[in-house]
Design a protein around this motif. Structure first.
Motif, short mmCIF file in Angstrom:
data_model
loop_
_atom_site.label_atom_id
_atom_site.label_comp_id
_atom_site.label_asym_id
_atom_site.label_seq_id
_atom_site.Cartn_x
_atom_site.Cartn_y
_atom_site.Cartn_z
N PHE A 1 64.87 58.07 69.26
CA PHE A 1 65.84 57.22 69.90
C PHE A 1 65.28 57.15 71.50
CE2 PHE A 1 68.12 60.17 67.21
CZ PHE A 1 69.49 59.51 66.78
N ASP A 2 65.46 55.58 71.76
CA ASP A 2 64.45 55.19 72.90
C ASP A 2 63.15 55.47 73.01
OD1 ASP A 2 67.06 53.98 73.93
OD2 ASP A 2 67.60 55.74 74.76
N TRP B 1 69.63 57.16 61.08
CA TRP B 1 71.03 57.63 61.77
C TRP B 1 72.23 56.94 61.65
CZ3 TRP B 1 72.92 61.91 63.81
CH2 TRP B 1 73.90 61.78 64.57
#
Length: 268
Positions: A6-7, A251
């Motif tokens: 994530f990021d 996800w």
């Protein structure tokens, strides 16, 4: 959640728990926490975020299984135990004896124990697994039909396989959500659930849900796990930098499967 970025970074343990709970999941499927600080951290986070825990074990014998259940019972508060029996070449009466012993241990330890239908394990063959289910009345299963679709290269599912699927679904206390197209074990379903195979799997999953409701009039909860693994389960693109980039957003696909499963349950 393994290797899920994530990021550009992988979340720490508490961030993962927070994200899972915020998304609306009710539990985590993992492993029995190691005694000590790890067990306490897991206990704290599960309670903090209101999440249940199911665990996976990989026995080769009754002794292995007893040891695994001892650890699970010692930890406490484990919702269910998912079992991959790593003896793919044990068949016939020997397989029935081993699986019967595992089912009896579940009764002894009063823990829900579900043997998973999985390639490379004692349940890798659909026909034999159906026979085991018929011969062992207290054998409960985790139904991951993607393994049989792949192993049988079932681009179209024959009627004989369908009958076996229905038998196994009627004995399932857990469903693993993954789609095989008959050639690959974990395909991208699209974040909108547009993959043409999703409706077929959805029918199987709903059949399993319906059977579970009929066999559990007292209520409770059926486990449904969007089980999307990292590479090599996830399909990748090999880039010139030798980095393997996943073609899917695991996800987002997990969220799609969660919502889809709830819609199936609600429409029964």
């Amino acid at each position: 959640m393994s290797n899920l970025l994530f990021d550009g970074r992988e979340l720490n343990m508490e961030e993962k728990f927070g994200l899972i709970a915020e998304a609306g999941f009710q539990g985590i499927d993992a492993f029995t926490p190691e005694p000590g600080e790890s067990a306490e951290l897991w206990r704290t986070l599960l309670e903090q975020y209101g999440l249940a825990l199911s665990v996976n074990v990989y026995p080769r014998s009754i002794e292995d299984m007893r040891n695994a259940l001892e650890r699970a019972a010692a930890y406490g508060s484990i919702r269910a135990v998912n079992v991959q029996v790593l003896t793919p070449f044990v068949t016939g009466d020997a397989a029935v004896t081993l699986l019967s012993g595992i089912a009896d241990l579940a009764d002894e330890y009063k823990l829900p124990v579900n043997v998973e239908t999985h390639r490379g394990t004692i349940t890798q063959d659909l026909i034999r697994t159906a026979e085991y289910a018929e011969r062992i009345p207290n054998l409960r299963l985790t139904a991951d039909l993607s393994h049989y679709v792949l192993a049988g290269e079932m681009l179209n599912v024959p009627e004989q396989a369908e009958a076996y699927f229905q038998l196994l679904l009627s004995r399932a206390d857990c469903i693993h959500a993954r789609l095989s197209n008959g050639e690959q074990i974990q395909v991208d379903i699209g974040t909108d659930g547009s993959h043409p195979m999703l409706a077929r799997y959805g029918q199987w999953w709903q059949d399993g849900m319906r059977s579970w409701q009929q066999s559990h009039p007292e209520g409770g909860s059926l486990l449904f796990v969007p089980e999307l693994g990292p590479p090599p389960y996830a399909i990748t693109i090999d880039e010139p930098t030798n980095r393997k980039r996943e073609i899917s957003d695991r996800w987002e696909q997990s969220l799609t499967l969660m919502r889809y499963a709830r819609s199936l349950w609600d429409s029964i």
